[in-house]
Structure formats: C-alpha cells, structure tokens
Design an enzyme around this catalytic site. Structure first.
Site, PDB file in Angstrom:
ATOM      1  CE1 TYR A  25      -4.303   1.205  -0.016  1.00 11.80           C
ATOM      2  CE2 TYR A  25      -3.568   2.666   1.743  1.00 11.80           C
ATOM      3  CZ  TYR A  25      -4.503   2.299   0.792  1.00 11.80           C
ATOM      4  OH  TYR A  25      -5.651   3.039   0.653  1.00 11.80           O
ATOM      5  N   GLY A  26       1.819   1.262  -0.988  1.00 10.74           N
ATOM      6  CA  GLY A  26       2.744   2.388  -1.092  1.00 10.74           C
ATOM      7  C   GLY A  26       2.342   3.283  -2.251  1.00 10.74           C
ATOM      8  CD  GLN A  28       2.080   2.938  -9.622  1.00 11.74           C
ATOM      9  OE1 GLN A  28       0.994   2.591 -10.084  1.00 11.74           O
ATOM     10  NE2 GLN A  28       2.655   4.079  -9.957  1.00 11.74           N
ATOM     11  CD  GLN A  85       7.512  -7.045  -7.338  1.00 11.05           C
ATOM     12  OE1 GLN A  85       7.614  -7.794  -8.309  1.00 11.05           O
ATOM     13  NE2 GLN A  85       7.014  -5.822  -7.447  1.00 11.05           N
ATOM     14  CG  HIS A 107       9.291  -2.651 -13.265  1.00  6.93           C
ATOM     15  ND1 HIS A 107       9.626  -2.516 -14.594  1.00  6.93           N
ATOM     16  CD2 HIS A 107      10.483  -2.557 -12.593  1.00  6.93           C
ATOM     17  CE1 HIS A 107      10.936  -2.346 -14.713  1.00  6.93           C
ATOM     18  NE2 HIS A 107      11.478  -2.372 -13.509  1.00  6.93           N
ATOM     19  N   GLY A 133       2.641   7.168  -8.324  1.00 10.49           N
ATOM     20  CA  GLY A 133       1.351   6.825  -7.721  1.00 10.49           C
ATOM     21  C   GLY A 133       0.411   8.004  -7.525  1.00 10.49           C
ATOM     22  CG  ASP A 190      11.124   1.378 -15.823  1.00  8.65           C
ATOM     23  OD1 ASP A 190      10.360   2.348 -15.841  1.00  8.65           O
ATOM     24  OD2 ASP A 190      11.651   0.924 -14.791  1.00  8.65           O
TER      25      ASP A 190
HETATM   26  P1  NDP Z   1       6.647   1.205  -2.643  1.00 12.83           P
HETATM   27  O1  NDP Z   1       8.085   1.326  -2.276  1.00 12.83           O
HETATM   28  O2  NDP Z   1       5.818   2.430  -2.526  1.00 12.83           O
HETATM   29  O3  NDP Z   1       5.992   0.030  -1.800  1.00 12.83           O
HETATM   30  C1  NDP Z   1       5.761   0.198  -0.487  1.00 12.83           C
HETATM   31  C2  NDP Z   1       4.814  -0.862  -0.015  1.00 12.83           C
HETATM   32  O4  NDP Z   1       5.444  -2.147  -0.083  1.00 12.83           O
HETATM   33  C3  NDP Z   1       4.423  -0.611   1.415  1.00 12.83           C
HETATM   34  O5  NDP Z   1       3.070  -1.002   1.599  1.00 12.83           O
HETATM   35  C4  NDP Z   1       5.391  -1.546   2.152  1.00 12.83           C
HETATM   36  O6  NDP Z   1       4.890  -1.944   3.384  1.00 12.83           O
HETATM   37  C5  NDP Z   1       5.396  -2.725   1.220  1.00 12.83           C
HETATM   38  N1  NDP Z   1       6.584  -3.552   1.471  1.00 12.83           N
HETATM   39  C6  NDP Z   1       7.869  -3.154   1.476  1.00 12.83           C
HETATM   40  N2  NDP Z   1       8.664  -4.202   1.756  1.00 12.83           N
HETATM   41  C7  NDP Z   1       7.844  -5.258   1.951  1.00 12.83           C
HETATM   42  C8  NDP Z   1       8.062  -6.611   2.269  1.00 12.83           C
HETATM   43  N3  NDP Z   1       9.286  -7.103   2.455  1.00 12.83           N
HETATM   44  N4  NDP Z   1       6.975  -7.418   2.391  1.00 12.83           N
HETATM   45  C9  NDP Z   1       5.716  -6.944   2.195  1.00 12.83           C
HETATM   46  N5  NDP Z   1       5.460  -5.669   1.884  1.00 12.83           N
HETATM   47  C10 NDP Z   1       6.514  -4.837   1.761  1.00 12.83           C
HETATM   48  O7  NDP Z   1       6.530   0.547  -4.067  1.00 12.83           O
HETATM   49  P2  NDP Z   1       6.119   1.263  -5.421  1.00 12.83           P
HETATM   50  O8  NDP Z   1       4.656   1.532  -5.418  1.00 12.83           O
HETATM   51  O9  NDP Z   1       7.082   2.371  -5.730  1.00 12.83           O
HETATM   52  O10 NDP Z   1       6.440   0.088  -6.449  1.00 12.83           O
HETATM   53  C11 NDP Z   1       5.580  -1.044  -6.538  1.00 12.83           C
HETATM   54  C12 NDP Z   1       5.687  -1.596  -7.950  1.00 12.83           C
HETATM   55  O11 NDP Z   1       5.209  -0.616  -8.873  1.00 12.83           O
HETATM   56  C13 NDP Z   1       7.110  -1.916  -8.370  1.00 12.83           C
HETATM   57  O12 NDP Z   1       7.068  -3.044  -9.191  1.00 12.83           O
HETATM   58  C14 NDP Z   1       7.523  -0.696  -9.180  1.00 12.83           C
HETATM   59  O13 NDP Z   1       8.537  -0.951 -10.126  1.00 12.83           O
HETATM   60  C15 NDP Z   1       6.194  -0.376  -9.865  1.00 12.83           C
HETATM   61  N6  NDP Z   1       6.034   0.990 -10.332  1.00 12.83           N
HETATM   62  C16 NDP Z   1       6.240   2.019  -9.437  1.00 12.83           C
HETATM   63  C17 NDP Z   1       6.004   3.321  -9.827  1.00 12.83           C
HETATM   64  C18 NDP Z   1       6.060   4.424  -8.814  1.00 12.83           C
HETATM   65  O14 NDP Z   1       5.354   5.395  -9.010  1.00 12.83           O
HETATM   66  N7  NDP Z   1       6.814   4.326  -7.728  1.00 12.83           N
HETATM   67  C19 NDP Z   1       5.628   3.654 -11.217  1.00 12.83           C
HETATM   68  C20 NDP Z   1       5.308   2.493 -12.022  1.00 12.83           C
HETATM   69  C21 NDP Z   1       5.548   1.224 -11.586  1.00 12.83           C
HETATM   70  P3  NDP Z   1       5.668  -1.482   4.719  1.00 12.83           P
HETATM   71  O15 NDP Z   1       5.275  -0.065   4.923  1.00 12.83           O
HETATM   72  O16 NDP Z   1       5.144  -2.431   5.690  1.00 12.83           O
HETATM   73  O17 NDP Z   1       7.134  -1.637   4.462  1.00 12.83           O
END
Ligand code: NDP
Length: 327
Positions: A25-26, A28, A85, A107, A133, A190
């Site tokens: 829940y980050g 994206q 992942q 991605h 996001g 990318d």
């Molecule tokens: P984020 O860094 O924002 O993801 C954070 C989320 O992942 C949080 O909910 C975090 O939870 C959780 N998380 C982190 N580590 C773990 C773990 N070990 N186990 C379970 N959950 C975990 O990711 P993005 O949204 O940046 O990227 C997600 C995907 O989207 C990737 O594949 C990226 O390449 C792709 N993407 C990203 C873009 C962007 O805008 N950033 C653009 C297009 C694609 P917690 O808080 O508990 O750590």
C-alpha cells in the site's frame, strides 16, 4: 504502429464478482487500490501488519496479511518494491496460485529476469502506469487517466488479455491509452531511462551547477537558471504536449538558435558509448544480478551513494533558494 487500447476495448464486467488483491500500500498500491474500488471492483489490501496496513484500513479497505489477500484475490497485484517481490512471492503468494488466478505486475522486472516464474496454470499480466502513484490517483479523480504499458506473459486461462484490459480500465489507464508491449520491452525501456537518460540529465545539471559556481557565478542564480525556477519542468511538460521541437516556439529565437546549433556536441561519441553500455547491462541481466547482490548485502553501495547525493552542498542551497523564489 503500437497497439493502443481505450475504454471501449476493455470490459469491466470481466472483474464482476472477482476480488483484486493489492499487495503493498505504497506509491502504486494505494493509488491503484482506490481507483479500482472507485471503478466498482472489489478490492482487498494485503501486507505486513503495520502502519501501511492501518492506512489501508483507514481508507476503508478490507485488509489482511499478504498470504490472506493472495488466498482471496482472483487477480493479485504485486505492488511492493521490486527487489523484495521474489521472497514475498515464494512465501506468501505462490501457495495460493490456483488455476484461473492472475498475477499482475506494475513493472516487468521479476518475471523478465526469471526471479519470479509463476506456475503455468497462472495468468501473468502487467499493467504498468507511466506515472508516479499520486499522479495515477490525482488524474483519476480529475476524470482523466494516465498512460500505461500492458502485457501478457502467460495466458493460461485464455482470458488474460480481457483481465489485463479490465484492470487497466479500473485503474484509469484506458481513459488515455494503454499501450501493448512485452515484459521484456517494458523492463528494458524503463531501465534504459533510469540507467542512461536520468543519470545523464542529473549529472549534466549538477555538473553544470558545480562548473558555473567554480567559474564565479552566484550559486542561487545558477540554481534558478538550471532548475529551481521550474522553467525546466515547464519545458518538459510542453515537450509532452506539443513535441520536443514543437515547444521551441515558446523560447526566443536566440535561445532556439543557441540550442539547435550546439545540440550535436552535447552528445559526443563517449556519451553514445555509455548508451550502448547501459543497454548491454540491461539486456544481459548484469544490472539485475548486481541489484540482487546489493539487496542481499543490505544495500551498502546504494546507501553510500544516496547519502553522498543528499550531502551534496546543492541540497542546502536549494532549500535557501526555494525560499527566495516561492510566490
Ligand atoms: P513502494 O516502495 O511504494 O511500496 C511500499 C509498499 O510495499 C508498502 O506497503 C510496504 O509496506 C510494502 N513492502 C515493502 N517491503 C515489503 C516486504 N518485504 N513485504 C511486504 N510488503 C513490503 O513501491 P512502489 O509503489 O514504488 O512500487 C511497486 C511496484 O510498482 C514496483 O514493481 C515498481 O517498479 C512499480 N512501479 C512504481 C512506480 C512508482 O510510481 N513508484 C511507477 C510504475 C511502476 P511497509 O510499509 O510495511 O514496508
């Protein structure tokens, strides 16, 4: 011509009665979860029990552990950092991949380099917004969308494409256009931007700042000229809207002549060689192996590089300069 899909090509009905599990829940995760729910599709958010999951709860989502969400989800969207992942997939996703389910990526990195190889009964799909996001969410709520790359790596159910397009529509991407690609093409494009284009831009901007201040220009003036006025951001926006050369009419003729007549020397043979080097490392997987080793070692190089970047004197100066030109 690239194949582009719009709302009329995507049937949201494909997702009726299905649950989309958003893992993470980050950046994206939050944006996609909210958009998909607002498009009338049931969403469950999965993750580690911490502040992030609390945020999803506060936004009104049904939440659970990663494993619980993967069990419930018909489409599982893996929206956690790329380098974690593989481990999360092995432990919490793979045990729940029954036939007919789809695993979605934003991605192509992990499936493309073979870090994740889902069983052949699973659909493997990709909806990769070309936007951060907050932009995915803000555009959706403004009634617009953002472009995305869409791909199917594995079509076990025979319905992987309708699922992919329905998901792209629910996220808002088919409002503007979802471009068909492959996991390989999305990943390599990318990474090429990240390994050559942005480093070159960052290096040229910071290098120009260092060079100009070393040559007696006022640091604040140099910063404002280079990027702090937001003119550079405005130019990039205009490039996207009217074209890289089309936007030149917004600049003076003196500026246009200066740019056009000096453009060639800005890309010397040595820089072209860097392009080839970057692409070779992407295609032969050596960057992916390096990043995996870096993750396994606890990010020592990344930490050092990021610390050095954030300690560059330009950071303090930027804060001061922003105050000078904030309206
Ligand atoms: P984020 O860094 O924002 O993801 C954070 C989320 O992942 C949080 O909910 C975090 O939870 C959780 N998380 C982190 N580590 C773990 C773990 N070990 N186990 C379970 N959950 C975990 O990711 P993005 O949204 O940046 O990227 C997600 C995907 O989207 C990737 O594949 C990226 O390449 C792709 N993407 C990203 C873009 C962007 O805008 N950033 C653009 C297009 C694609 P917690 O808080 O508990 O750590």
């Amino acid at each position: 011509m690239a194949k582009v899909y719009y709302d009329d090509d995507a049937d949201l009905g494909v997702l009726k009665g299905k649950v989309v599990a958003i893992i993470g829940y980050g950046n994206q995760g939050r944006a996609q979860a909210l958009n998909i729910r607002d498009s009338g599709v049931e969403v469950m958010v999965g993750g580690m029990a911490d502040a992030t999951l609390e945020a999803a709860k506060a936004d009104g989502f049904r939440t659970g552990s990663t494993s619980e969400a993967a069990e419930v989800g018909d489409i599982i969207c893996l929206l956690i950092p790329d380098e974690v992942q593989q481990a999360v997939y092995q432990k919490d996703i793979l045990p729940h991949l029954r036939p007919g389910k789809a695993l979605d990526f934003a991605h192509g990195y992990n499936p493309h380099y073979g870090f994740i190889s889902p069983p052949k009964e699973t659909d493997v799909i990709m909806v990769a917004p070309r936007m951060i996001g907050v932009g995915v969410r803000d555009n959706y709520t403004a009634g617009k969308g953002v472009p995305a790359f869409v791909a199917v790596q594995q079509d076990s159910s025979g319905k992987a494409w309708p699922k992919t397009l329905a998901l792209a529509r629910a996220i808002g991407c088919t409002r503007t256009g979802a471009i068909e690609t492959s996991f390989a093409e999305e990943t390599e494009l990318d990474h090429f931007s990240e390994h050559f284009v942005w480093p070159a831009i960052f290096r040229i901007l910071v290098g120009s700042f260092d060079f100009l201040t070393a040559n007696g220009f006022q640091p604040e003036a140099a910063l404002i000229e280079l990027w702090a006025s937001k003119e550079a951001a405005e130019v990039l926006t205009r490039m996207a809207e009217v074209g890289i050369f089309g936007q030149m009419d917004f600049h003076s003729q003196t500026s246009q002549y200066g740019t056009l007549s000096r453009m060639e020397r800005a890309l010397p043979a040595a820089t072209r060689a860097c392009m080839a080097e970057a692409l070779a490392e992407i295609k032969d997987g050596s960057f992916a192996r390096e990043w995996e080793q870096e993750r396994a070692a606890g990010y020592p190089v990344f930490t050092r590089l990021k610390r050095a970047a954030l300690n560059h004197p330009v950071n303090d100066l930027e804060r001061e300069t922003r105050k000078l030109v904030e309206g």
